[in-house]
Design an enzyme around this catalytic site. Structure first.
Site, mmCIF file in Angstrom:
data_model
loop_
_atom_site.group_PDB
_atom_site.id
_atom_site.type_symbol
_atom_site.label_atom_id
_atom_site.label_comp_id
_atom_site.label_asym_id
_atom_site.label_seq_id
_atom_site.Cartn_x
_atom_site.Cartn_y
_atom_site.Cartn_z
ATOM 1 N N LYS A 30 -28.442 -1.283 -2.726
ATOM 2 C CA LYS A 30 -29.547 -1.695 -3.650
ATOM 3 C C LYS A 30 -30.665 -0.690 -3.568
ATOM 4 O O LYS A 30 -31.229 -0.163 -4.625
ATOM 5 C CB LYS A 30 -29.988 -3.026 -3.238
ATOM 6 N N GLN A 86 -31.671 -11.166 1.095
ATOM 7 C CA GLN A 86 -30.242 -10.821 1.123
ATOM 8 C C GLN A 86 -29.339 -12.268 1.357
ATOM 9 O O GLN A 86 -29.603 -12.782 2.447
ATOM 10 C CB GLN A 86 -29.697 -9.787 1.713
ATOM 11 N N ASP A 127 -34.123 -12.271 -8.385
ATOM 12 C CA ASP A 127 -32.671 -12.719 -7.891
ATOM 13 C C ASP A 127 -32.668 -13.942 -9.013
ATOM 14 O O ASP A 127 -31.499 -14.340 -9.354
ATOM 15 C CB ASP A 127 -32.777 -13.334 -6.522
#
Ligand code: GUN
Length: 299
Positions: free
Chosen positions: A48, A92, A115
């Site tokens: 990422k 994460q 997200d």
């Protein structure tokens, strides 16, 4: 035929790079928090942040020890929420069991929740309100289907797996009215009787189980479209790493029956990353329209 998520992701990355190179004051910036040292999560986070760098997006990474307290993690999120130079915040998953993942998702400012896991953003998705952030994997799948001219309207889509990251938001997205939606959706999971039979009825089968080889040739209707969300490590003595990455789908058997299939790697994974960058740029353009000379048409 194989659906190439990697090349579509590259195309989106080029569009993002074109936009960021037109900026003169500051670049979009993503903050990534990784708790612990799970090797798979480390690889995802590094991919990422590397892709951010390639596309002109800044990123800051915080690697916190696995024993970090919930309080310290919440403090960190609070700092990032207040920092005007941060456009997106990503923690994460999965988190260690002593941390309440919902509490963490609630703490991230909905305006920086790239997200799309904050209840405000998940709620907007259910309400057909497109002002929020849509979770990256479902959004990537929608874009991938649309770009390959696969309409979901009136189709029976079967989703295997009911996670907050994939299964549930994917179902909401496919049920939305209008473009990219209007599907008939069934979500199946480990307590579903006749799971195999329901999968066989799918025009589009989306698997997000995390179980290698779960979707067998016998579970797929002739001519169906198969989307494999799984990213699983399996031992492989022929590979220098000692393992290889496979999806949920028994690819060789299923490819003979379906009309279209996403490979692993090179399918959904790169699209998830492209949508994370998309959401970060989307956040930047909303937060700082004054800095944008060019427009960027976000997904
Ligand atoms: N772990 C697996 N997929 C994801 C994702 O899309 N976002 C975050 N934050 N963690 C993940």
């Amino acid at each position: 035929m194989i659906i190439d998520g990697k090349s579509l992701s590259k195309e989106i990355q080029r569009e993002i790079a074109r936009f960021t190179s037109s900026l003169t004051d500051r670049r979009p910036c993503l903050a990534v928090i990784l708790v612990g040292n799970d090797p798979a999560s480390e690889i995802y986070v590094n991919t990422k942040t590397k892709t951010c760098a390639k596309t002109g997006i800044l990123s800051v990474k915080d690697n916190l020890p696995s024993h970090v307290s919930e309080e310290i993690l919440l403090q960190k999120i609070d700092e990032l929420n207040r920092n005007p130079l941060i456009d997106g915040i990503l923690v994460q998953a999965p988190l260690p069991s002593h941390i309440n993942t919902n509490k963490i998702n609630f703490a991230i400012s909905p305006e920086k929740d790239v997200d799309g896991f904050h209840p405000v953003n998940l709620g907007k998705l259910m309400l057909n309100d497109d002002s929020g952030f849509i979770p990256c994997t479902p959004l990537g799948i929608r874009v991938m289907l649309a770009k390959n001219n696969i309409s979901v309207k009136g189709k029976h889509v079967v989703i295997v797996g009911r996670s907050v990251i994939v299964g549930k938001p994917m179902a909401s997205l496919l049920l939305q009215k209008g473009e990219g939606g209007d599907a008939t959706v069934t979500v199946v999971h480990k307590h579903t009787p006749d799971l195999e039979q329901i999968c066989r009825e799918a025009d589009i089968l989306i698997s997000a189980t995390g179980m290698p080889g779960f979707i067998k040739g016998s579970m797929v209707k002739q001519g169906a479209v198969v989307i494999d969300v799984g990213i699983n490590r399996v031992p492989c003595p022929d590979d220098v790493r000692g393992y290889k990455i496979v999806g949920d789908v028994d690819f060789d058997a299923v490819k003979e029956k379906c009309s279209l299939i996403t490979p692993v790697p090179g399918g959904v994974g790169p699209m998830t990353i492209a949508m994370l960058l998309n959401n970060t740029v989307k956040s930047f353009t909303r937060r700082r329209p004054d800095l944008c000379k060019n427009t960027f048409s976000c997904y």
